[in-house]
Every structure is written in C-alpha cells, then in structure tokens.
Design an enzyme around this catalytic site. Structure first.
Site, PDB file in Angstrom:
ATOM      1  CE  LYS A  38     -66.948  -5.508  60.997  1.00  0.00           C
ATOM      2  NZ  LYS A  38     -66.042  -6.644  61.055  1.00  0.00           N
ATOM      3  NE  ARG A  96     -49.622 -12.225  65.353  1.00  0.00           N
ATOM      4  CZ  ARG A  96     -50.689 -11.493  65.634  1.00  0.00           C
ATOM      5  NH1 ARG A  96     -51.815 -12.084  65.938  1.00  0.00           N
ATOM      6  NH2 ARG A  96     -50.613 -10.193  65.626  1.00  0.00           N
ATOM      7  CD  GLU A 127     -53.771 -15.809  62.740  1.00  0.00           C
ATOM      8  OE1 GLU A 127     -53.553 -15.556  63.947  1.00  0.00           O
ATOM      9  OE2 GLU A 127     -54.540 -15.140  62.035  1.00  0.00           O
TER      10      GLU A 127
HETATM   11  C1  LIG Z   1     -53.388 -12.038  62.898  1.00  0.00           C
HETATM   12  C2  LIG Z   1     -54.564 -11.655  62.041  1.00  0.00           C
HETATM   13  N1  LIG Z   1     -55.411 -12.616  61.612  1.00  0.00           N
HETATM   14  C3  LIG Z   1     -56.467 -12.286  60.840  1.00  0.00           C
HETATM   15  C4  LIG Z   1     -56.679 -10.984  60.491  1.00  0.00           C
HETATM   16  C5  LIG Z   1     -57.818 -10.633  59.551  1.00  0.00           C
HETATM   17  N2  LIG Z   1     -58.821  -9.771  60.200  1.00  0.00           N
HETATM   18  C6  LIG Z   1     -58.868  -8.448  59.991  1.00  0.00           C
HETATM   19  S1  LIG Z   1     -60.088  -7.709  60.836  1.00  0.00           S
HETATM   20  C7  LIG Z   1     -60.597  -9.176  61.475  1.00  0.00           C
HETATM   21  C8  LIG Z   1     -61.767  -9.221  62.398  1.00  0.00           C
HETATM   22  C9  LIG Z   1     -61.501  -8.440  63.622  1.00  0.00           C
HETATM   23  O1  LIG Z   1     -62.617  -8.527  64.450  1.00  0.00           O
HETATM   24  P1  LIG Z   1     -62.780  -7.496  65.615  1.00  0.00           P
HETATM   25  O2  LIG Z   1     -61.494  -7.303  66.304  1.00  0.00           O
HETATM   26  O3  LIG Z   1     -63.938  -7.915  66.445  1.00  0.00           O
HETATM   27  O4  LIG Z   1     -63.091  -6.122  64.870  1.00  0.00           O
HETATM   28  P2  LIG Z   1     -64.399  -5.692  64.062  1.00  0.00           P
HETATM   29  O5  LIG Z   1     -64.048  -5.856  62.617  1.00  0.00           O
HETATM   30  O6  LIG Z   1     -65.534  -6.547  64.499  1.00  0.00           O
HETATM   31  O7  LIG Z   1     -64.594  -4.269  64.417  1.00  0.00           O
HETATM   32  C10 LIG Z   1     -59.811 -10.229  61.022  1.00  0.00           C
HETATM   33  C11 LIG Z   1     -60.003 -11.641  61.352  1.00  0.00           C
HETATM   34  C12 LIG Z   1     -55.770 -10.021  60.945  1.00  0.00           C
HETATM   35  N3  LIG Z   1     -55.891  -8.732  60.613  1.00  0.00           N
HETATM   36  N4  LIG Z   1     -54.732 -10.379  61.717  1.00  0.00           N
END
Ligand SMILES: Cc1ncc(C[n+]2csc(CCOP(=O)(O)OP(=O)(O)O)c2C)c(N)n1
Length: 643
Positions: free
Chosen positions: A288, A405, A377
């Site tokens: 990342k 959710r 969630e």
């Molecule tokens: C249902 C939901 N919960 C929380 C989030 C907040 N959120 C946005 S990106 C993220 C992290 C995602 O991690 P990953 O899929 O590993 O992607 P990366 O950012 O590491 O590329 C979170 C928790 C969201 N978008 N949707």
C-alpha cells in the site's frame, strides 16, 4: 488544478490506446500513472495509498482484458483512481471528489467502464458473480468477470458468502485478492494470518508461478488433459502448503501469491488465467502506498492524507493562532477512556475504523477492552450484544452509513432483547467528499421505528460526553448517539460528565414568530441563522430536541400551544426523520392549523461536496434556515423584539 500527464499517459484516453503499446513500455506507463496520481491527489486530496498500490495491477488488467465488454469490478473503489485515469477520465481527474466533479468511487452513471457502483466494502465478488452468471445464461461464454478485492475487504461476511456461492457456480469468475496486509489500519484476524502463512511458504512458492501456465496450456489441448493437470495441481498444492488451501476448499482454483508490482509478470499470469474455466482466485502481494516512500512507511496516515507537499511530504493543515474545537470523533475517543476508567463494564468495538472513529486511543490505553473486529459491521453488533448479555456495556462505534449493513442485528440481536448496547454513529449527516455512498442520511429514520431504542444526537461536544455518560448507566437498553464528521464548536469541551434525562430536549432561545426545532449539531446552523434574523427584525425561538426517540412530548405540547409556525431542521433524511416524528406527534395529539416546514436531506441521493456546500444545496445551512423563516413570518421592527 490540472496537472500535465507523462508522455505515454498523455496518449492513453481509453484502454484501447493502452493496448497499442508494446509490453516493454508498460513499466513506463506505470511510472507515469503513479506520478499523475501523486501530482493530482497532493493538490486535490482524496484516497492515496490504495491507488498507488494497484498501479501495476490496473495497467495489467486493462492491457489483458477487453473492457468494458469484460467486467471489472473494484471492491470499495477507493483504489480505482488509476482505473478512472485509464478509462476516459484523465483530464477530469483534477475534479475528483470536488463538488460537481467526478466521484471518488466507481459509479455506473459516470462511465461504462465502472461496472458496479461502490463505496462500501466487500460487494465485488457477489456483484461479479451475478454478472458472470448472467453472461453464462445469455451464452456469452467468452466474457471475463473480475473482482479486485483487498485483504481487508475479504474479512467481511459478504465476501465469504459470495465465495461460498461462487464455488458451486461454474461461471467465469476471477477474484483477485489484493493483499497488502492493511485495511485503513493494519488488517486484523485469523484470515490475515493465514494469508501470511501462504505467502511465506517457501517450498510452495518455488513452484507456484508455473501452475497457471501449465493449466492454461493443458486446458487448450482439451478437457481430459485439463482434468489430469488439475488433479496433479491439487496434490502438489496439498503437499507443499502447510495447511489445506482455504480457497481451494471452497472450490476456487487458487493461484499465487505473485508480486503485484511486476506488470509484465502480471500480464503473463492474467493471460493464462483467462484461458482457465471456472472460479479462480489470484493472490497478489502489493505494498500500500507503493512508490511514495512516506506512504509505504505510514500506510494508515497516507490512506487519505488530505493535501500535501509532494516533494517534502508535509501534510497541509490550516494553522490557527487560537485553540480550535476538537473533532467529534476525538471527543468520543477521549471520553470513552474517561468513562471506562470509572466503569469497568465499558468495552469499545469498531469494525475496521479504529483511527477513523478514534477508538484507537482506547485500543492503545486498554487493549483488553477495545476491539477492531475487521470490516464486519454485522458481527460488530452481535458481538456487542453477546458482551451485553454478560452485563458489560459495549460502545459499538460504526459510521452511520456502514450501520445500514447491520440493521437486522440491531433489531434481532439487540433491541428485541433490550440489551444495553450503545451505538455511536460517527459521520451521521453529510459525510462530505465521499458522497452518496457515505452520507449518514438514514439513521434517524431507520432507528426511531425500532421499539426499545433511544435515539439521540448531541448539539456540541459537551452534549456528546453527557449522552455517552447517560447511555452507560444501568439498564438503559439500546441507545443510539449520532454525531457528525468534523469539528465541534467548543474549545473548552472537557467538562465534568452530567446525566441527561432520556427524552428531554431544551430551549436554546426564546422567540415568538416561529419555533425552529433542530436535532444534533446542525442546530449550530440554526444559532447562526437566529443571530442573523434577530439583526433583521425577526424573532424565531429555537429548541434542541436532543432525542428523536423518545420525543420530548412536554416540550412539543408547549411549542404547539404557543406557535402556529414551526420549522424542523435535521442533517438526515426528511422522509421518516425527526420532522416526520414531529408531524406524527401533531396528528396523534390533534394539533391542526399549524404550518410546518421540514428542512433536511430531500428524497434523492446527494452527491459529494463539502458539508457546508451540501447543507446549502439542500437549504438547511444558516442561510437556508434564515430564508425559510423570512418566507414564513413577517419582519418586525428590531426594537420590538424582547431582549
Ligand atoms: C462496509 C464498509 N465498512 C468500512 C468501510 C471503510 N473502509 C474503506 S477502505 C477500508 C479498508 C479496505 O481495506 P482493503 O480492502 O484491504 O483495501 P486497501 O485499502 O488495503 O487497499 C475500509 C475499512 C467501507 N468502505 N465499507
């Protein structure tokens, strides 16, 4: 601000232009794409580290796939900036997330290359599977369907549900697991540890790269050769991997892990996978923030850093000479620790947003009492319910829009059993630049119809603290406290806790032309409007309801007995929200001949923009409220207003 793109990137308007390039030029394309993202995001803001991490993957996918015929689905979509730039939006990218500009997430109405609208996580496998099954049904057997999902998003129940279904559908689906070991904060849970195990299995990794190639070759010879190769592949994987492969157990063919930053190797593997039928999962290891050293080092900070100097890496913060009010999330983060020090029953829960909601403070201070449960969630709510059955008082902090959710869990697992779970809904109301997927528009409407539920919203930091204090008292039952994104209004906010009687509102100022009823922090816009109106010769009264459930009936009787003009103001949907609750009260209590105007989020999806821009668009910023008062009432001589 428009910034120039590199020499190759300048020529790529669509993936068809990318395909004209030689494979030897693709590393340069990646370099230019990465630089362009850095250049634009540094001056415009937005998500940053995630898009940098998938530059090579994005280029390789667009090079190999035949998009938009082939369907490419990005999970969450915060990493899709490269995708947007390569699919017709390079020159608009400087408007990303700005009011009136392009969306920060893939959006079907924006481009045919955006196959599925996203923003919330963990939907990509289900959506891509739906597309794959539809293609199969329509006889489009040459069509590819690819879901790109992060290891963080893979922790959600929805992702597992989709894998479980996809394994038995013989459809053309490729899931790419973008494994960078991070969500916004470090990823959590047993799956993460499992992925690390596979990644570090040396004997297996020596062999892994050839599997896809051999299988692809044999599948082109014929089904029999392919079946033999499959058997061989299974037994090799079984012997070399320390444990049986989780994805293979779900009937996916597992490939990888491969280096997600080697664009040419990615292209080779993706071409091979295109020829292998059925559900497949490609495990890509990425970093990342790749290519921007500071982001690689502090990935959480650079998830969405705001504006920054791309040379020095200094994140630009407005400088003030005086102390400023804190963010509501920080008031929550500090206050829960103070309360937990007094009350050993208090626990903290967040589904993957520890730094977003500031529960990270408690996780650091009291690691055995605060939990990041992953992007989960539904589980966060029922886990909290379980804690509450044992007499603990969980504070389950979930962004208002993500709480959507877990609606059934709120009703079935918490409310029916009258469990004392405190739901702290951060980012309630307009969330700003993230747009329609993230606005916390509906919580008052969807929470206030649930029996046993208390639904409250503080107007300032002190009220947030007092509501938190109130909610953790014995036998309170399920208790919602909603508060907005951003800063409060009080510098001196750390005042002693005081209990607030449940269902009790307050009069903010007297008046006699019209009564304005507000709930939550948007009441501060009413205060501004009232000051402006008083100077012009209008005299509205202002009441802060604090609770949309139970309503302060005594206060409302008082209002309806004394005013025949009422305005309700809420940073939430008008349909079914606080204003609707007030109308129901009127109908139930026989108040007629009263003119009521409800201000709030109208019955349509509101796009992205700063909160004040969006309040203004919807007519409930201070100007909009003042305009409404002027429309409904007569101006009087300033001197006749009682002081
Ligand atoms: C249902 C939901 N919960 C929380 C989030 C907040 N959120 C946005 S990106 C993220 C992290 C995602 O991690 P990953 O899929 O590993 O992607 P990366 O950012 O590491 O590329 C979170 C928790 C969201 N978008 N949707």
């Amino acid at each position: 601000m428009q910034v120039p793109a590199g020499n190759l990137l300048q020529k790529i308007n669509y993936p068809s232009d990318l395909k004209l390039l030689n494979e030897t030029e693709l590393e340069q394309v990646c370099k230019e794409l990465r630089q362009y993202i850095i250049d634009v995001v540094s001056v415009n803001g937005g998500h940053f580290a995630a898009s940098l991490g998938v530059v090579e993957l994005t280029v390789a996918l667009q090079y190999v796939l035949n998009t938009p015929y082939d369907q490419l689905v990005w999970d969450v979509g915060h990493q899709a900036y490269g995708h947007k730039i390569l699919t017709g939006r390079r020159d608009e990218f400087h408007t990303n997330r700005i009011h009136g500009g392009i969306s920060g997430f893939p959006k079907r109405s924006e481009s045919i290359y955006d196959t599925f609208g996203v923003g919330h996580s963990s939907t990509s496998i289900s959506a891509a599977l739906g597309m794959a099954v539809a293609s199969h049904y329509k006889g489009e057997t040459d069509r590819q369907h690819v879901a790109v999902i992060g290891d963080g998003s893979m922790t959600a129940g929805m992702a597992f549900e989709a894998l479980n279904h996809a394994g038995i559908e013989n459809s053309n689906l490729l899931v790419i697991l973008n494994d960078n070991n991070m969500a916004i904060d470090p990823n959590v849970g047993a799956l993460k540890e499992y992925l690390t195990d596979i990644t570090t299995s040396k004997p297996y990794n020596r062999f892994r790269d050839d599997i896809a190639h051999v299988l692809a070759k044999l599948s082109s010879i014929g089904p029999d050769a392919f079946k033999v190769a499959q058997k061989l592949e299974k037994s090799i994987k079984g012997t070399l991997l320390k444990r049986s492969n989780f994805f293979e157990a779900l009937k996916f063919r597992y490939f990888g892990p491969i280096d997600g930053h080697d664009v040419n190797h990615l292209i080779k593997v993706l071409k091979d996978l295109r020829d292998i039928p059925g559900p497949k999962l490609l495990h890509c290891i990425t970093v990342k923030g790749k290519g921007y050293a500071l982001a690689e080092k502090d990935q959480t900070k650079w998830h969405a850093p705001g504006l920054f100097d791309k040379i020095t890496g200094e994140i630009k913060k407005t400088k003030y000479d005086k102390p400023q009010p804190p963010k509501y999330q920080d008031v929550f983060g500090h206050s829960i620790i103070e309360l937990a020090e007094q009350n050993p029953k208090i626990m903290g829960i967040t589904p993957a947003m520890p730094s977003g909601c500031s529960l990270n403070l408690m996780m650091k201070a009291m690691s055995n009492r605060a939990f990041d449960v992953g992007i989960a969630e539904q589980h966060a709510v029922t886990f909290s319910a379980g804690l509450a059955t044992q007499g603990l008082v969980p504070f389950c902090n979930i962004y208002s829009s993500f709480m959507q959710r877990a609606y059934d869990q709120v009703i079935h697992d918490v409310a029916i059993q009258k469990l004392n779970v405190v739901f702290c809904l951060d980012r309630a109301g307009f969330a700003g630049a993230d747009g329609a997927t993230h606005h916390g528009a509906y919580d008052m409407a969807y929470m206030r119809c649930i029996p046993n539920m208390v639904v409250s919203a503080p107007m300032n930091e002190e009220e947030l603290r007092n509501l938190m204090f109130t909610a953790q008292q014995e036998n309170m039952g399920p208790f919602v406290i909603r508060y907005p994104r951003g800063n409060g209004v009080m510098v001196d906010w750390q005042r002693p806790f005081k209990a607030i009687p449940v269902g009790k509102g307050r009069k903010v100022c007297d008046g006699d032309d019209v009564a304005i009823l507000s709930i939550g922090a948007i009441g501060n816009e009413v205060i501004k409007a009232t000051a402006e109106l008083n100077a012009e010769g209008y005299n509205p009264a202002h009441y802060d309801l604090r609770f949309v459930k139970p309503l302060d009936e005594a206060l409302l009787h008082d209002v309806f007995k004394n005013f025949n003009k009422v305005i309700t103001v809420e940073d939430g949907c008008v349909e079914g929200g606080m204003g609707s609750a007030v109308l129901e009260f009127m109908a139930d209590n026989g108040y007629t001949n009263i003119q009521v105007k409800r201000l709030g989020i109208p019955d349509k999806f509101i796009e992205h923009g700063d909160q004040p821009e969006l309040w203004a668009d919807c007519g409930f910023d201070a100007n909009g409220i003042a305009r409404q008062v002027r429309n409904m009432t007569e101006k009087r001589n300033v001197n006749t207003i009682a002081s």
